[in-house]
Each structure stands twice: as C-alpha cells, then as structure tokens.
Design a protein around this motif. Structure first.
Motif, short mmCIF file in Angstrom:
data_model
loop_
_atom_site.label_atom_id
_atom_site.label_comp_id
_atom_site.label_asym_id
_atom_site.label_seq_id
_atom_site.Cartn_x
_atom_site.Cartn_y
_atom_site.Cartn_z
N GLU A 269 -11.44 -18.95 54.16
CA GLU A 269 -10.52 -20.07 53.96
C GLU A 269 -10.30 -20.28 52.46
O GLU A 269 -11.25 -20.40 51.70
CB GLU A 269 -11.13 -21.32 54.58
CG GLU A 269 -10.24 -22.53 54.50
CD GLU A 269 -10.90 -23.72 55.14
OE1 GLU A 269 -11.37 -24.59 54.40
OE2 GLU A 269 -10.95 -23.76 56.39
N VAL A 270 -9.03 -20.32 52.06
CA VAL A 270 -8.70 -20.53 50.65
C VAL A 270 -7.99 -21.86 50.42
O VAL A 270 -7.86 -22.30 49.29
CB VAL A 270 -7.87 -19.37 50.06
CG1 VAL A 270 -8.67 -18.08 50.06
CG2 VAL A 270 -6.57 -19.17 50.81
N PHE A 271 -7.52 -22.49 51.51
CA PHE A 271 -6.83 -23.77 51.39
C PHE A 271 -6.96 -24.51 52.70
O PHE A 271 -6.89 -23.91 53.77
CB PHE A 271 -5.36 -23.55 51.06
CG PHE A 271 -4.58 -24.82 50.91
CD1 PHE A 271 -4.64 -25.57 49.75
CD2 PHE A 271 -3.78 -25.28 51.95
CE1 PHE A 271 -3.92 -26.76 49.62
CE2 PHE A 271 -3.05 -26.46 51.83
CZ PHE A 271 -3.13 -27.20 50.65
N PHE B 172 -10.41 -10.07 40.66
CA PHE B 172 -11.26 -10.74 41.64
C PHE B 172 -12.38 -11.47 40.91
O PHE B 172 -13.16 -10.86 40.19
CB PHE B 172 -11.82 -9.74 42.65
CG PHE B 172 -10.74 -9.05 43.44
CD1 PHE B 172 -10.10 -9.72 44.46
CD2 PHE B 172 -10.35 -7.76 43.13
CE1 PHE B 172 -9.09 -9.10 45.18
CE2 PHE B 172 -9.35 -7.13 43.84
CZ PHE B 172 -8.71 -7.81 44.87
N ARG B 173 -12.45 -12.79 41.09
CA ARG B 173 -13.46 -13.61 40.43
C ARG B 173 -14.80 -13.54 41.15
O ARG B 173 -15.83 -13.87 40.58
CB ARG B 173 -13.00 -15.06 40.39
CG ARG B 173 -11.79 -15.27 39.53
CD ARG B 173 -11.40 -16.74 39.51
NE ARG B 173 -10.30 -16.95 38.60
CZ ARG B 173 -9.20 -17.61 38.89
NH1 ARG B 173 -9.06 -18.16 40.07
NH2 ARG B 173 -8.24 -17.74 38.01
N PHE C 294 -0.44 -23.39 45.42
CA PHE C 294 -1.84 -23.36 45.04
C PHE C 294 -2.20 -21.94 44.62
O PHE C 294 -1.60 -20.97 45.07
CB PHE C 294 -2.77 -23.86 46.16
CG PHE C 294 -2.84 -22.94 47.34
CD1 PHE C 294 -3.79 -21.92 47.40
CD2 PHE C 294 -1.97 -23.08 48.40
CE1 PHE C 294 -3.87 -21.08 48.50
CE2 PHE C 294 -2.03 -22.24 49.51
CZ PHE C 294 -2.98 -21.23 49.55
N ASP C 295 -3.16 -21.84 43.71
CA ASP C 295 -3.66 -20.54 43.26
C ASP C 295 -4.90 -20.17 44.07
O ASP C 295 -5.73 -21.03 44.37
CB ASP C 295 -4.02 -20.60 41.77
CG ASP C 295 -2.80 -20.90 40.91
OD1 ASP C 295 -1.70 -20.43 41.24
OD2 ASP C 295 -2.96 -21.62 39.91
N ASP C 296 -5.01 -18.90 44.43
CA ASP C 296 -6.18 -18.43 45.17
C ASP C 296 -7.41 -18.62 44.28
O ASP C 296 -7.44 -18.16 43.15
CB ASP C 296 -6.01 -16.95 45.54
CG ASP C 296 -7.11 -16.46 46.47
OD1 ASP C 296 -8.29 -16.77 46.23
OD2 ASP C 296 -6.79 -15.72 47.41
N CYS D 279 0.19 -19.04 46.03
CA CYS D 279 0.79 -19.17 47.36
C CYS D 279 1.64 -20.44 47.40
O CYS D 279 1.28 -21.47 46.82
CB CYS D 279 -0.29 -19.26 48.43
SG CYS D 279 -1.22 -17.73 48.63
N TYR D 280 2.77 -20.33 48.08
CA TYR D 280 3.70 -21.45 48.27
C TYR D 280 3.75 -21.78 49.75
O TYR D 280 3.98 -20.89 50.57
CB TYR D 280 5.09 -21.07 47.76
CG TYR D 280 5.09 -20.79 46.27
CD1 TYR D 280 5.31 -21.81 45.36
CD2 TYR D 280 4.84 -19.50 45.79
CE1 TYR D 280 5.28 -21.56 44.00
CE2 TYR D 280 4.81 -19.24 44.44
CZ TYR D 280 5.04 -20.27 43.55
OH TYR D 280 4.99 -20.03 42.21
#
Length: 158
Positions: free
Chosen positions: A102-104, A93-94, A48-50, A58-59
């Motif tokens: 939490e990112v996932f 940074f968006r 997944f992408d941050d 991240c894997y």
C-alpha cells in the motif's frame, strides 16, 4: 456479548489510529452536482509521490460527495477512482519494495470505507504497476483502475 462489543468498538476506532501512508496534494476540482446546502458534489484531482520510489508521481481523480453530510465529513464517497502514474525524474528505490504494498490510503466515509493504491513490480518488463480500489470492512467493491510505468533512463542519467 461483551467481547463482541469490545471488538466492534476497536474496529470503529482503528481507522482513526492508523496514519495515512502518504498525504495527497489537491491539484484541482470540478463541481458535478449543485447543492443548496453545503458544498457541491465534485470530482477532485490529487497527486502524491511514491514514498519508496523517487521519481514517480501518481494522479488520482475521484468523486467527493457534497451537501451537508459531505461538508461535515459524514457522507460516503463513491467507489470509482481513476489513476495515472508517471515517471517525473530519475527512478531510485529508497527501500526494498513489497508486492502489493500500500502506497496511499484515504478514508472515503466516516468509518468503514477507504480508497487505496497498491504497487506491484513487474520484474520481467521492468515496470511499476499501481492499482487503485475501494474497500469496506464488510463488503468491498470490484471497481478499480490500473496504471503502469516502464522504468526508463532519465535524460540526464545517460
């Protein structure tokens, strides 16, 4: 008693109402235990992408329980997971980052258990740190894994 029952019902429904922060893409899997009925137990690798940091992927590798219960989504997966995050492009940074954000999140049982990835920013070392862990409403697990990415200039940025 009536309030307690209402609270319990709300807790049971809550995980279904909360959307996942990010959807992971399955990269591959290997079977670990043969099951006569239903799918085999396996280790799944997902990416997944941050969502707030462009250029970071991240894997995750984690166990998925098979069998009849696993095939129906009723089994509880183990708490163990491994994570490796990498800079895959220029880091941008968006949005503003929050410590321990939490990112996932992914459910690992029908109702009570989730696997989560949270992000920290080590400003002193200019490094992003990602932590994966599993928790339950009643009792969590101390099993976890961590990975860190130093933010470096991307070759085409120099």
């Amino acid at each position: 008693m009536r309030k307690a029952k209402g609270l319990l019902n709300a807790l049971l429904v809550l995980p279904f109402l909360l959307p996942s922060v990010v959807v992971a893409e399955e990269i591959g899997e290997v079977s670990t235990v043969f099951k006569w009925l239903g799918s085999n137990d396996k280790i799944v690798v997902e990416a997944f992408d941050d969502p707030k940091v462009e250029g970071v992927t991240c894997y995750l590798s984690r166990a998925k329980t098979g069998g009849v219960k696993g095939s129906l989504g009723l089994a509880e997966d183990r708490a163990e997971a491994s994570i490796a995050c990498r800079q895959v492009g220029p880091v941008r940074f968006r949005d503003e980052l929050e410590e321990g954000e939490e990112v996932f999140r992914e459910r690992t049982s029908l109702v009570f258990k989730t696997m989560q990835v949270v992000r920290f920013f080590d400003e002193k070392r200019n490094t992003l740190v990602y932590l994966v862990y599993s928790d339950r409403i009643i009792e969590g697990s101390p099993q976890n894994a961590v990975t860190a990415i130093p933010i470096l200039p991307w070759p085409d940025q120099r």
